[in-house]
Design a protein around this motif. Sequence first.
Motif, PDB file in Angstrom:
ATOM      1  N   MET A  17       8.356   2.015  10.617  1.00  0.00           N
ATOM      2  CA  MET A  17       6.896   1.827  10.601  1.00  0.00           C
ATOM      3  C   MET A  17       6.537   0.412  10.161  1.00  0.00           C
ATOM      4  N   VAL A  18       7.263  -0.125   9.196  1.00  0.00           N
ATOM      5  CA  VAL A  18       7.007  -1.494   8.759  1.00  0.00           C
ATOM      6  C   VAL A  18       7.321  -2.469   9.884  1.00  0.00           C
ATOM      7  N   LEU A  19       8.405  -2.217  10.609  1.00  0.00           N
ATOM      8  CA  LEU A  19       8.791  -3.118  11.690  1.00  0.00           C
ATOM      9  C   LEU A  19       7.863  -3.030  12.893  1.00  0.00           C
ATOM     10  N   THR A  20       7.341  -1.841  13.194  1.00  0.00           N
ATOM     11  CA  THR A  20       6.580  -1.659  14.429  1.00  0.00           C
ATOM     12  C   THR A  20       5.092  -1.436  14.229  1.00  0.00           C
ATOM     13  N   GLY A  21       4.715  -0.744  13.155  1.00  0.00           N
ATOM     14  CA  GLY A  21       3.306  -0.414  12.936  1.00  0.00           C
ATOM     15  C   GLY A  21       2.801   0.672  13.867  1.00  0.00           C
ATOM     16  N   ASP A  22       3.681   1.368  14.551  1.00  0.00           N
ATOM     17  CA  ASP A  22       3.290   2.371  15.532  1.00  0.00           C
ATOM     18  C   ASP A  22       4.120   3.635  15.294  1.00  0.00           C
ATOM     19  N   ARG A  70       1.776  -3.923  19.921  1.00  0.00           N
ATOM     20  CA  ARG A  70       0.529  -3.209  20.155  1.00  0.00           C
ATOM     21  C   ARG A  70      -0.343  -3.375  18.919  1.00  0.00           C
ATOM     22  N   THR A  71      -1.538  -2.905  19.015  1.00  0.00           N
ATOM     23  CA  THR A  71      -2.429  -2.974  17.862  1.00  0.00           C
ATOM     24  C   THR A  71      -1.813  -2.173  16.727  1.00  0.00           C
ATOM     25  N   LYS A  72      -1.715  -2.823  15.566  1.00  0.00           N
ATOM     26  CA  LYS A  72      -1.098  -2.178  14.416  1.00  0.00           C
ATOM     27  C   LYS A  72      -2.164  -1.470  13.588  1.00  0.00           C
ATOM     28  N   PRO A  73      -1.790  -0.374  12.943  1.00  0.00           N
ATOM     29  CA  PRO A  73      -2.740   0.273  12.049  1.00  0.00           C
ATOM     30  C   PRO A  73      -3.020  -0.632  10.848  1.00  0.00           C
ATOM     31  N   SER A  74      -4.131  -0.439  10.230  1.00  0.00           N
ATOM     32  CA  SER A  74      -4.502  -1.296   9.109  1.00  0.00           C
ATOM     33  C   SER A  74      -3.718  -0.962   7.848  1.00  0.00           C
ATOM     34  N   MET A  75      -3.061   0.204   7.832  1.00  0.00           N
ATOM     35  CA  MET A  75      -2.361   0.606   6.628  1.00  0.00           C
ATOM     36  C   MET A  75      -1.154   1.453   7.005  1.00  0.00           C
ATOM     37  N   HIS A  96      -9.883  10.579 -14.533  1.00  0.00           N
ATOM     38  CA  HIS A  96     -10.195   9.177 -14.261  1.00  0.00           C
ATOM     39  C   HIS A  96      -8.907   8.362 -14.098  1.00  0.00           C
ATOM     40  N   ALA A  97      -7.935   8.584 -14.992  1.00  0.00           N
ATOM     41  CA  ALA A  97      -6.664   7.860 -14.913  1.00  0.00           C
ATOM     42  C   ALA A  97      -5.923   8.205 -13.621  1.00  0.00           C
ATOM     43  N   LEU A  98      -5.980   9.471 -13.204  1.00  0.00           N
ATOM     44  CA  LEU A  98      -5.352   9.871 -11.943  1.00  0.00           C
ATOM     45  C   LEU A  98      -5.997   9.148 -10.763  1.00  0.00           C
ATOM     46  N   HIS A  99      -7.316   9.057 -10.781  1.00  0.00           N
ATOM     47  CA  HIS A  99      -8.029   8.379  -9.701  1.00  0.00           C
ATOM     48  C   HIS A  99      -7.656   6.895  -9.668  1.00  0.00           C
ATOM     49  N   VAL A 100      -7.620   6.262 -10.823  1.00  0.00           N
ATOM     50  CA  VAL A 100      -7.275   4.846 -10.894  1.00  0.00           C
ATOM     51  C   VAL A 100      -5.851   4.626 -10.370  1.00  0.00           C
ATOM     52  N   SER A 101      -4.908   5.501 -10.740  1.00  0.00           N
ATOM     53  CA  SER A 101      -3.531   5.374 -10.261  1.00  0.00           C
ATOM     54  C   SER A 101      -3.464   5.481  -8.747  1.00  0.00           C
ATOM     55  N   LYS A 102      -4.181   6.444  -8.193  1.00  0.00           N
ATOM     56  CA  LYS A 102      -4.175   6.639  -6.741  1.00  0.00           C
ATOM     57  C   LYS A 102      -4.795   5.432  -6.035  1.00  0.00           C
ATOM     58  N   VAL A 103      -5.866   4.895  -6.579  1.00  0.00           N
ATOM     59  CA  VAL A 103      -6.517   3.718  -5.993  1.00  0.00           C
ATOM     60  C   VAL A 103      -5.568   2.526  -6.030  1.00  0.00           C
ATOM     61  N   GLU A 104      -4.851   2.343  -7.133  1.00  0.00           N
ATOM     62  CA  GLU A 104      -3.902   1.233  -7.245  1.00  0.00           C
ATOM     63  C   GLU A 104      -2.773   1.356  -6.223  1.00  0.00           C
ATOM     64  N   VAL A 105      -2.261   2.558  -6.012  1.00  0.00           N
ATOM     65  CA  VAL A 105      -1.207   2.771  -5.021  1.00  0.00           C
ATOM     66  C   VAL A 105      -1.721   2.394  -3.633  1.00  0.00           C
ATOM     67  N   GLU A 106      -2.933   2.808  -3.313  1.00  0.00           N
ATOM     68  CA  GLU A 106      -3.521   2.475  -2.015  1.00  0.00           C
ATOM     69  C   GLU A 106      -3.734   0.967  -1.869  1.00  0.00           C
ATOM     70  N   GLN A 107      -4.140   0.308  -2.947  1.00  0.00           N
ATOM     71  CA  GLN A 107      -4.338  -1.147  -2.904  1.00  0.00           C
ATOM     72  C   GLN A 107      -3.016  -1.866  -2.653  1.00  0.00           C
ATOM     73  N   VAL A 108      -1.947  -1.374  -3.266  1.00  0.00           N
ATOM     74  CA  VAL A 108      -0.630  -1.979  -3.057  1.00  0.00           C
ATOM     75  C   VAL A 108      -0.199  -1.783  -1.605  1.00  0.00           C
ATOM     76  N   MET A 113       0.739  -4.296   3.730  1.00  0.00           N
ATOM     77  CA  MET A 113       0.507  -4.363   5.179  1.00  0.00           C
ATOM     78  C   MET A 113      -0.130  -5.688   5.599  1.00  0.00           C
ATOM     79  N   ARG A 114      -0.739  -6.405   4.686  1.00  0.00           N
ATOM     80  CA  ARG A 114      -1.325  -7.724   5.016  1.00  0.00           C
ATOM     81  C   ARG A 114      -0.284  -8.840   4.933  1.00  0.00           C
ATOM     82  N   LEU A 115       0.887  -8.540   4.385  1.00  0.00           N
ATOM     83  CA  LEU A 115       1.958  -9.538   4.318  1.00  0.00           C
ATOM     84  C   LEU A 115       2.539  -9.770   5.712  1.00  0.00           C
ATOM     85  N   PRO A 116       3.076 -10.957   5.965  1.00  0.00           N
ATOM     86  CA  PRO A 116       3.802 -11.175   7.223  1.00  0.00           C
ATOM     87  C   PRO A 116       5.000 -10.211   7.297  1.00  0.00           C
ATOM     88  N   LEU A 117       5.416  -9.866   8.504  1.00  0.00           N
ATOM     89  CA  LEU A 117       6.502  -8.909   8.715  1.00  0.00           C
ATOM     90  C   LEU A 117       7.744  -9.257   7.894  1.00  0.00           C
TER      91      LEU A 117
END
Length: 172
Positions: A17-22, A70-75, A96-108, A113-117
Amino acid sequence: MDAPLSFYMDGLYGYAMVLTGDTTVAADLVQETYVRAMKPNSRLRGESNIKAWLFTILRNIQLNQLQPQRTKPSMLELDADEDTADLIIETAKDPHALHVSKVEVEQVREAIMRLPLEFRELILLREYGEFSYREIAALLCCPPGTVMSRLARARSKLRTLLPATCHGSAVF
């Protein structure tokens, strides 16, 4: 041999998935990897590094079949179900701590995915695939020192892409 070939399927799929995005192309890459690995598998010695061998086969197939992207997914979903289950099971934290942890994982994930391949691949192999520098060097056909310097640059770039709230966390 320590584990059957199927033991590495999730890791191979994440790498594909990292190599292709599809999702379809990634599934095809994993399937082709297993097809190519089945015959020689019986000749492997017990001390063979099957994991590195499978990842090398997958990467070589992808490089040999490189097509216009092809068009890659955003995440990329990297074991999202496991992360969610871990967060639900972890009852010691307040909601609240659970929500913050989940948000941080999604941000990472989004930042990765915004890094070059080239950098995404290194982060995935080292941090999620738990490959050694030497194993990554063999997989990418470059010296271990090159792997270390590229990984340092990848981590540095990742830090610039992450919000300040994630920098101190142990998300990755």
